[in-house]
Design an enzyme around this catalytic site. Structure first.
Site: not given
Ligand SMILES: *Cc1c(COP(=O)(O)O)cnc(C)c1O
Length: 390
Positions: A55, A108, A180, A205
């Protein structure tokens, strides 16, 4: 490479291609292995090795994080299981009740929803503003926000804001600046050189580029903040899987080549659409008619492969145009090797009222294209024959 001292400054293209190569000391495998183990044997009593529990970190994740940090020129990076979980992670790590986040009004949709819903629960406050409006910016910065999110170019109209200018005002107000950089990638825009403190990408993306995994990344200018957020990442459990990380590294190798080829095709499609009698408007930072074209020329290393356009025909002709396309796929992601087309009104922006869409400049005839790697003449022919029927 791991045995060689770093003697030359590598270009982004080389860094991406050589991500994690030759890291296998045991067999000399050139391509890094997938390490699926969730736990790592201690070297001896009370002595963990570099990795102890999956983790927190894994060899695959660590390797990709290093590459993305190097591509952006940052100190460190943290990979997460989606772009949204990266933004969520930073919010949880950084913000307390009463703190203010400033985000673009046209950010977004997922970021808009996340900030809005968390603020409604009282985790922090949020204000969405038009960051190209100097007065709105001054007013909101007077409230001393903790975090300012910048996203440029915007979706779907490809509007540009000046990162350097906004970051400098935000820093004067004591805020941390998050950019971003999903649409541009490190190949076309370097936010750290323009004043960003943290960069977020949806690796879903362009960074992966093959539309077959979800991942996100936070990249940090300073190691101290990266360490704080890594503690939170382990605390919450935002890790992505080793298999997805392996695929992401494989996709990353061709990042520079893909982004530049897709951009080249986009410029030809923009030229075709801008001169077509059935097209009312084209939005792409390469066009002087797109707001912020001059800023884009200054702060970007290219104009990118996302564009949007408006059909001249009445809105009821839009479905016929889309159905006629053979190559462009109707889907709402971006940055893959395949060309996609999306209709904001019925897809990405369907949750917004018709009135709000109109105010934001999103008409029912607006379509967004993510240009892929197909032959550009085939793409243009496809658009041409679909335009012929409306
Ligand atoms: C897709 C996207 C996100 C969210 O990323 P996911 O990987 O889908 O969670 C954030 N910002 C931008 C600009 C995006 O395009």
């Amino acid at each position: 490479m791991s045995n060689n001292p770093k003697i030359i400054q590598l270009s982004q293209r080389t860094l991406a291609v050589r991500s994690g190569l030759n890291s296998d000391e045991q067999h000399g495998a050139v391509i890094p292995k997938i390490s699926l183990s969730t736990c790592y044997r201690f070297a001896e009593f009370a002595k963990p090795r570099e990795f102890d529990y999956g983790r927190k970190s894994t060899p695959n994740r660590h390797s990709v994080e290093k590459t993305i940090a190097d591509l952006e020129g940052g100190a460190d990076a943290i990979l997460t299981n989606s772009g949204m979980s990266a933004i969520h992670l930073l919010s949880v790590a950084l913000l307390s009740p009463g703190d203010l986040v400033v985000a673009p009004h046209d950010c977004y949709g997922g970021s808009y929803r996340l900030f809005n819903s968390l603020s409604e629960k009282g985790y922090f406050n949020v204000q969405f503003i038009d960051q190209s409006n100097e007065q709105a910016l001054t007013q909101v910065l007077a409230l001393k926000p903790k975090l300012v999110l910048i996203e440029t170019p915007s979706n779907p109209l490809l509007r540009i804001v000046d990162i350097e200018h906004i970051a400098s005002l935000a820093h004067n107000a004591g805020a941390l600046v998050l950019v971003d950089n999903t649409f541009m990638t490190p190949i076309l825009q370097s936010p750290f050189t323009l004043g960003a403190d943290v960069i977020i990408h949806s690796c879903t993306k362009f960074l992966n580029g093959h539309s077959d995994l979800l991942a996100g990344v936070l990249v940090f200018k300073e190691q101290t903040l990266a360490d704080d957020v890594l503690w939170w990442s382990n605390n919450i459990g935002t890790a992505n899987s080793s298999f997805d990380t392996y695929l992401l590294q494989r996709g990353l190798r061709t990042l520079a080549v893909r982004v530049l080829a897709q951009q080249q095709s986009a410029l030809k499609i923009v030229d075709f659409l801008a001169n077509h009698p059935k097209i009312a408007a084209v939005h792409h930072p390469s066009l002087a008619s797109t707001p912020g074209h001059d800023i884009a020329k200054k702060q970007q290393k290219g104009f990118g492969s996302l564009l949007s356009f408006e059909l001249k025909a009445a809105a009821d002709k839009t479905p016929a145009f889309i159905e006629r396309l053979n190559i462009f796929t109707l889907a709402q992601s971006l940055g893959g090797t395949e060309s996609l087309i999306s209709h904001p009104t019925t897809m990405t922006h369907s949750g917004i009222s018709a009135q709000a869409r109109k105010a934001a400049g999103i008409s029912d005839q607006l379509l967004r294209i993510s240009v892929g790697l197909e032959d550009v003449q085939d793409l243009i022919n496809d658009l041409q024959q679909a335009l012929d029927v409306i």
